[in-house]
Design a protein around this motif. Structure first.
Motif, mmCIF file in Angstrom:
data_model
loop_
_atom_site.group_PDB
_atom_site.id
_atom_site.type_symbol
_atom_site.label_atom_id
_atom_site.label_comp_id
_atom_site.label_asym_id
_atom_site.label_seq_id
_atom_site.Cartn_x
_atom_site.Cartn_y
_atom_site.Cartn_z
ATOM 1 N N GLU A 186 44.099 45.011 47.445
ATOM 2 C CA GLU A 186 43.190 45.831 48.254
ATOM 3 C C GLU A 186 42.736 45.091 49.513
ATOM 4 O OE1 GLU A 186 39.911 46.974 45.738
ATOM 5 O OE2 GLU A 186 41.230 48.009 44.317
ATOM 6 N N ALA A 187 42.598 43.757 49.406
ATOM 7 C CA ALA A 187 42.118 42.954 50.540
ATOM 8 C C ALA A 187 43.252 42.506 51.457
ATOM 9 C CB ALA A 187 41.368 41.729 50.017
ATOM 10 N N ASP A 188 44.472 42.863 51.116
ATOM 11 C CA ASP A 188 45.655 42.428 51.863
ATOM 12 C C ASP A 188 45.742 40.900 51.889
ATOM 13 O OD1 ASP A 188 48.027 43.051 53.151
ATOM 14 O OD2 ASP A 188 47.114 43.047 55.146
ATOM 15 N N ASP A 189 45.399 40.285 50.747
ATOM 16 C CA ASP A 189 45.378 38.828 50.588
ATOM 17 C C ASP A 189 46.642 38.398 49.844
ATOM 18 O OD1 ASP A 189 44.937 36.174 49.980
ATOM 19 O OD2 ASP A 189 43.150 36.539 48.769
ATOM 20 N N GLU A 190 47.705 38.182 50.614
ATOM 21 C CA GLU A 190 48.999 37.831 50.031
ATOM 22 C C GLU A 190 48.964 36.476 49.334
ATOM 23 O OE1 GLU A 190 52.730 38.009 48.601
ATOM 24 O OE2 GLU A 190 51.556 39.669 49.439
ATOM 25 N N GLY A 191 48.169 35.537 49.820
ATOM 26 C CA GLY A 191 48.084 34.206 49.207
ATOM 27 C C GLY A 191 47.603 34.268 47.772
ATOM 28 N N THR A 192 46.479 34.951 47.544
ATOM 29 C CA THR A 192 45.953 35.086 46.189
ATOM 30 C C THR A 192 46.886 35.962 45.354
ATOM 31 O OG1 THR A 192 43.684 34.811 46.994
ATOM 32 C CG2 THR A 192 43.948 35.818 44.815
ATOM 33 N N ASN A 193 47.407 37.001 45.977
ATOM 34 C CA ASN A 193 48.305 37.922 45.276
ATOM 35 C C ASN A 193 49.526 37.178 44.732
ATOM 36 O OD1 ASN A 193 50.409 40.123 44.990
ATOM 37 N ND2 ASN A 193 48.606 41.331 45.523
ATOM 38 N N ALA A 194 50.163 36.370 45.566
ATOM 39 C CA ALA A 194 51.355 35.632 45.143
ATOM 40 C C ALA A 194 51.031 34.637 44.030
ATOM 41 C CB ALA A 194 51.971 34.908 46.337
ATOM 42 N N LEU A 195 49.893 33.964 44.157
ATOM 43 C CA LEU A 195 49.473 33.003 43.139
ATOM 44 C C LEU A 195 49.283 33.691 41.792
ATOM 45 C CD1 LEU A 195 48.834 29.937 43.255
ATOM 46 C CD2 LEU A 195 46.446 30.565 43.587
ATOM 47 N N MET A 196 48.563 34.801 41.788
ATOM 48 C CA MET A 196 48.311 35.515 40.544
ATOM 49 C C MET A 196 49.609 36.082 39.952
ATOM 50 S SD MET A 196 45.192 34.981 39.958
ATOM 51 C CE MET A 196 45.268 33.474 40.937
ATOM 52 N N SER A 197 50.458 36.601 40.795
ATOM 53 C CA SER A 197 51.733 37.149 40.335
ATOM 54 C C SER A 197 52.572 36.061 39.650
ATOM 55 C CB SER A 197 52.484 37.754 41.514
ATOM 56 O OG SER A 197 53.684 38.342 41.080
ATOM 57 N N ASP A 198 52.623 34.883 40.261
ATOM 58 C CA ASP A 198 53.367 33.765 39.663
ATOM 59 C C ASP A 198 52.756 33.356 38.324
ATOM 60 O OD1 ASP A 198 55.070 33.728 41.847
ATOM 61 O OD2 ASP A 198 54.153 31.947 42.762
ATOM 62 N N TYR A 199 51.437 33.251 38.268
ATOM 63 C CA TYR A 199 50.772 32.848 37.026
ATOM 64 C C TYR A 199 51.043 33.862 35.907
ATOM 65 C CZ TYR A 199 47.846 29.455 39.619
ATOM 66 O OH TYR A 199 47.378 28.411 40.382
ATOM 67 N N ILE A 200 50.927 35.134 36.227
ATOM 68 C CA ILE A 200 51.142 36.176 35.219
ATOM 69 C C ILE A 200 52.560 36.082 34.661
ATOM 70 C CG2 ILE A 200 51.353 38.675 34.862
ATOM 71 C CD1 ILE A 200 48.974 38.944 36.917
ATOM 72 N N ARG A 201 53.539 35.969 35.534
ATOM 73 C CA ARG A 201 54.930 35.894 35.090
ATOM 74 C C ARG A 201 55.137 34.689 34.157
ATOM 75 N NH1 ARG A 201 57.031 34.307 39.312
ATOM 76 N NH2 ARG A 201 57.662 32.265 38.609
ATOM 77 N N GLU A 202 54.649 33.530 34.557
ATOM 78 C CA GLU A 202 54.787 32.318 33.746
ATOM 79 C C GLU A 202 54.096 32.481 32.388
ATOM 80 O OE1 GLU A 202 53.145 28.960 35.833
ATOM 81 O OE2 GLU A 202 54.264 29.439 37.648
ATOM 82 N N GLN A 203 52.894 32.998 32.399
ATOM 83 C CA GLN A 203 52.103 33.068 31.179
ATOM 84 C C GLN A 203 52.589 34.147 30.224
ATOM 85 O OE1 GLN A 203 48.169 33.246 32.838
ATOM 86 N NE2 GLN A 203 48.237 31.113 33.445
#
Length: 158
Positions: free
Chosen positions: A128-145
């Motif tokens: 929603e905030a157009d924050d690609e940095g946080t978005n990419a970090l969370m996406s990577d963490y979710i996939r790994e976990q």
């Protein structure tokens, strides 16, 4: 006065993201310390196998703790650093039973569920905030976990 922070995000949305990231930081910190306790205190038949896996996990968690704190700083806010704050904010509770390997793995799976839920909340906020940095970090963490959830679940024969 600008409504955008140094990286061009809306300041109010960046504050909301930083607050949620501080919540994730608290959960990661308690998860980390619990996992250290499992590593140090594990006993029984699966000692050698679990001792190593718990060390791998807490080493990964400490890296994530640092990345989350640095993301909060990048958003222009301050990461919490007191364990008293972490204990108050965290959905994950401190473990008291640290000797039983099966119980430890069950607690790890519950901790993953908690962090994955929080990270999905952050994924929505960052989108929603157009924050690609946080978005990419969370996406990577979710996939790994999610993969680790599968592996730890397989260990429990679930």
């Amino acid at each position: 006065m600008s409504t955008r922070n140094a990286i061009g995000l809306d300041k109010a949305q960046a504050k909301q993201l930083a607050d949620k990231l501080n919540e994730l930081l608290a959960n990661y910190s308690i998860f980390y310390q619990n996992t250290r306790g499992y590593h140090w205190n594990i006993k029984g038949e699966k000692f050698f196998e679990l001792h190593v896996k718990f060390e791998e996990l807490y080493n990964d968690l400490i890296l994530k703790i640092d990345e989350v704190a640095e993301r909060i700083l990048t958003l222009g806010h301050t990461p919490n650093h007191n364990y008293s704050d972490y204990r108050a904010m965290s959905r994950i509770q401190e473990s008291v039973e640290v000797n039983n390997g099966l119980k430890a793995v069950e607690n790890i799976l519950e901790s993953f569920k908690t962090t994955i839920i929080l990270q999905r909340e952050l994924l929505n906020l960052s989108s929603e905030a157009d924050d690609e940095g946080t978005n990419a970090l969370m996406s990577d963490y979710i996939r790994e976990q999610e993969k680790l959830v599968w592996m730890y679940s397989a260990f429990l024969n679930k």
